[in-house]
Write an enzyme that holds these catalytic residues in place. Structure first.
Site, mmCIF file in Angstrom:
data_model
loop_
_atom_site.group_PDB
_atom_site.id
_atom_site.type_symbol
_atom_site.label_atom_id
_atom_site.label_comp_id
_atom_site.label_asym_id
_atom_site.label_seq_id
_atom_site.Cartn_x
_atom_site.Cartn_y
_atom_site.Cartn_z
ATOM 1 N N HIS A 1 3.447 1.893 2.049
ATOM 2 C CA HIS A 1 4.014 2.321 3.328
ATOM 3 C C HIS A 1 5.538 2.159 3.345
ATOM 4 O O HIS A 1 6.098 1.321 2.649
ATOM 5 C CB HIS A 1 3.333 1.653 4.532
ATOM 6 C CG HIS A 1 3.668 0.234 4.794
ATOM 7 N ND1 HIS A 1 2.713 -0.724 5.030
ATOM 8 C CD2 HIS A 1 4.863 -0.420 4.916
ATOM 9 C CE1 HIS A 1 3.301 -1.878 5.269
ATOM 10 N NE2 HIS A 1 4.598 -1.718 5.206
ATOM 11 N N ASN B 1 0.826 -1.219 0.000
ATOM 12 C CA ASN B 1 0.000 0.000 0.000
ATOM 13 C C ASN B 1 0.860 1.270 0.000
ATOM 14 O O ASN B 1 0.361 2.354 0.243
ATOM 15 C CB ASN B 1 -0.950 0.002 1.205
ATOM 16 C CG ASN B 1 -0.222 0.033 2.545
ATOM 17 O OD1 ASN B 1 1.004 0.110 2.593
ATOM 18 N ND2 ASN B 1 -0.955 -0.017 3.633
#
Ligand code: GLP
Length: 246
Positions: A137, A135
């Site tokens: 991160h 995602n």
């Protein structure tokens, strides 16, 4: 400036990243390294150990700062990042234990965050190794984290918990739900950043990191604003670059 190096496979990613680390510790034996967990840097760590064993490259004066640690796992737990780092890297090098720094999730978490920030302020990281979450991160800075953030406690996203369940018998109920992580501004303070990513699962995150707008919704996109970033990817992780987002 962001430089993207596309290679054929995981072995080549590890080799390229290793060359950067070897250059750093050769030129500066007391370098400060920022280190990451996850499967992506494991090949790099194996090459560092092999080089230490075969060529005697020494880490005696090197200091390391890890990005993050789970909250709620004792450090002796095999999946704590403390255990991970010792098993995959530190046990194979000559680095003294007192030179190794990993955020501690024991005791008062606020105090632990403050102590880690003080240490990072006093020890500028020469090279920071990063992986990337699917995602986008970095460390455990999930989408929406302020670019001004420093070391803090985070609630992990469901997608991160699902991604990391493979280390916990594929049982999401065993995965910790919180972590302590360096913030984005701690990461950006490193003089140089090397991000390694492989596999199809990372293609969208790499596309957004390299080509997307710089937005807190994609933490890794902040790297576009860093003066010295090298992104090392295999063909699969690079497969969405220079194409429309799939
Ligand atoms: C975890 C770590 C990150 C890492 C990410 C990707 O969430 N906190 O630092 O980059 O996983 O892991 P992997 O390299 O196993 O895909």
């Amino acid at each position: 400036m962001m430089k993207v190096i596309r290679v054929n496979d995981y072995q080549e990613i590890s080799q390229k990243a290793f060359e950067e680390i070897k250059k750093t510790v050769t030129e500066k034996p007391d370098a400060v390294l920022g280190l990451a967990t996850g499967s992506s840097p494991v090949g790099l760590y194996q090459l560092m150990i092999k080089d230490h064993e075969e060529n005697g490259t020494s880490y005696r004066q090197v200091r390391t700062y890890n990005l993050d640690e789970y909250v709620g796992l004792p450090k002796e737990h095999p999946e704590s990042y403390y255990s991970f780092m010792h098993r995959n890297l530190f046990d194979g090098l000559d680095i003294p234990e007192e030179n190794i720094h990993i955020p501690s999730s024991e005791g008062d978490l606020k105090e632990q965050c403050e102590a880690y920030n003080r240490a990072l302020d006093e020890n500028v990281i020469d090279v920071q190794i990063l992986g990337i979450g699917s995602n986008g991160h970095i460390g455990f800075n999930e989408p929406g984290t302020s670019f001004d953030s420093v070391t803090h406690v985070v609630d992990l996203n469901l997608s991160t918990i699902q991604d990391n369940a493979r280390f916990f018998d594929n049982d999401i109920t065993k995965v910790p739900v919180q972590a302590i992580t360096m913030g984005i501004s701690n990461v950006m303070a490193a003089k140089k950043i090397i991000l390694v990513a492989n596999g199809e699962n990372k293609a969208n995150a790499i596309q957004a990191c390299v080509m997307g707008p710089v937005t807190e919704n994609v933490p890794a996109s902040v790297l576009q604003e860093h003066p010295d970033v090298v992104i090392i990817v295999d063909k699969a992780a690079a497969s969405s670059l220079y194409k429309e987002k799939r």
